[in-house]
Design an enzyme around this catalytic site. Sequence first.
Site, PDB file in Angstrom:
ATOM      1  CG  ASP A 212      10.804  -3.485   4.491  1.00  0.00           C
ATOM      2  OD1 ASP A 212       9.564  -3.392   4.545  1.00  0.00           O
ATOM      3  OD2 ASP A 212      11.445  -4.361   5.101  1.00  0.00           O
TER       4      ASP A 212
ATOM      5  CG  HIS B  47      -7.865  15.540  -1.509  1.00  0.00           C
ATOM      6  ND1 HIS B  47      -6.960  16.483  -1.086  1.00  0.00           N
ATOM      7  CD2 HIS B  47      -7.279  14.336  -1.297  1.00  0.00           C
ATOM      8  CE1 HIS B  47      -5.877  15.876  -0.633  1.00  0.00           C
ATOM      9  NE2 HIS B  47      -6.042  14.567  -0.748  1.00  0.00           N
TER      10      HIS B  47
ATOM     11  CD  GLU C 267      -3.301  10.994  -0.447  1.00  0.00           C
ATOM     12  OE1 GLU C 267      -3.647  12.116  -0.026  1.00  0.00           O
ATOM     13  OE2 GLU C 267      -2.521  10.254   0.154  1.00  0.00           O
TER      14      GLU C 267
END
Length: 421
Positions: A313, A409, A108
């Site tokens: 995990d 972004h 991202e």
Amino acid sequence: MDPVKAGESHEDLVEALVSGRRGLHDLPDDLSAEEMAAVRREAVERLTGAELANIGHYSLDAERASSRHCENFIGITQIPMGVVGPLRVEGATVSGDEELWVPLATTEGALLASVNRGCRAISAAGGAAARVEDVGMTRAPAFRTSGLRQTEDFLTWVREHETEIRTLAEADSRYLKLAEIKPQAFGTSVYLRFRFEAGDAMGMNMATIACDRIVRELIEPATGVTCVALSGNYCVDKKPSAINFLEGRGKRIHAEVVLEESVLKNTLKTDARSLVDVQYRKNMLGSIAAGALGFNAHFANVVAAFFAACGQDLAQVAEAAMGITCIESRGPEGIYASVYLPDVPLGAIGGGTALDTQREALSMLGIEIDSDRPGAAVIRMAEILAATVLAGELSLMAAFTSRDLARAHAELARGGVPPEA
């Protein structure tokens, strides 16, 4: 499946996989892990029409990866890794004098730039404070009785034989300790939520093996009550849940910082009033309206990036992303900010921490197992994660107030399909 034939060539084995005469796991034992991976890759290329050249380039130990971490091994997937910092945090195992550089792996764009800004704000304020509670790893088998009377008798037996259960649970590990057995019953269904302390390990496998031994060797033979599932979802593993939110699981972590007006203005490009307002309307009221278990801006972003970089995990992000961000006014034009994550399964040893790149990432953080201080390494990891999550929350919340989220972004995370694809 065909038996292994003497002298079968690479091409013979590839063709056997493509034709279905062999399964992906059914390759000669005398092949190395790299050779098995090459056979599988070529078979998959023929079956799918894809080219897997990059998946076949790796630096990790293929023997370990294929035997301990990933079946039907064919190679790797790469996730870009960056670093944020310097970050300062004061905890039980981290000194406020340390400058931390935190590895985060993500696809991202803009995430690390944002977290890095939060790190600068925290460091400019003198650092964050972090606290960690080791609440233990849980596993909850589900049992079936004949009815309420047998359910009552079963629960009575468990209470009266807790010492025997504890002895058996701890028999194979000097680090695993049974802390509690919490029952829940509905008619013929009974759940026993075992909670274990596991030292520096995350402890899920240790808890599962211990529970299996307890059930098979003691509970079922002594009571005649059948265990229908070693995990009955009352644990709760890899799912957000109210019980884990309230009682915790793994590590329950906290971090806080006080930011003065100058830091808010110069580093985060915001002010106290705006931050408190967006916290109230977004993290609190918006989360209530949605019925969410996460009263935060984006814990999952930072937790997932940290987990990927440090060998945790990844599926447990589903539970670790629960929690609360708090922002309140403090002094003249300053704020107090904190994060609370009640359910963070973490391990400094075992699982993906043994992989080569993950070991290097842990080394960056100074996370090393000390046999004289069991549990200290994973507490250090949790303290660093807590401050990193706080940094991510501060920067994103500030971006909402300054209307910079979409712009960041657009500048950092826009990208189409590469021309060569």
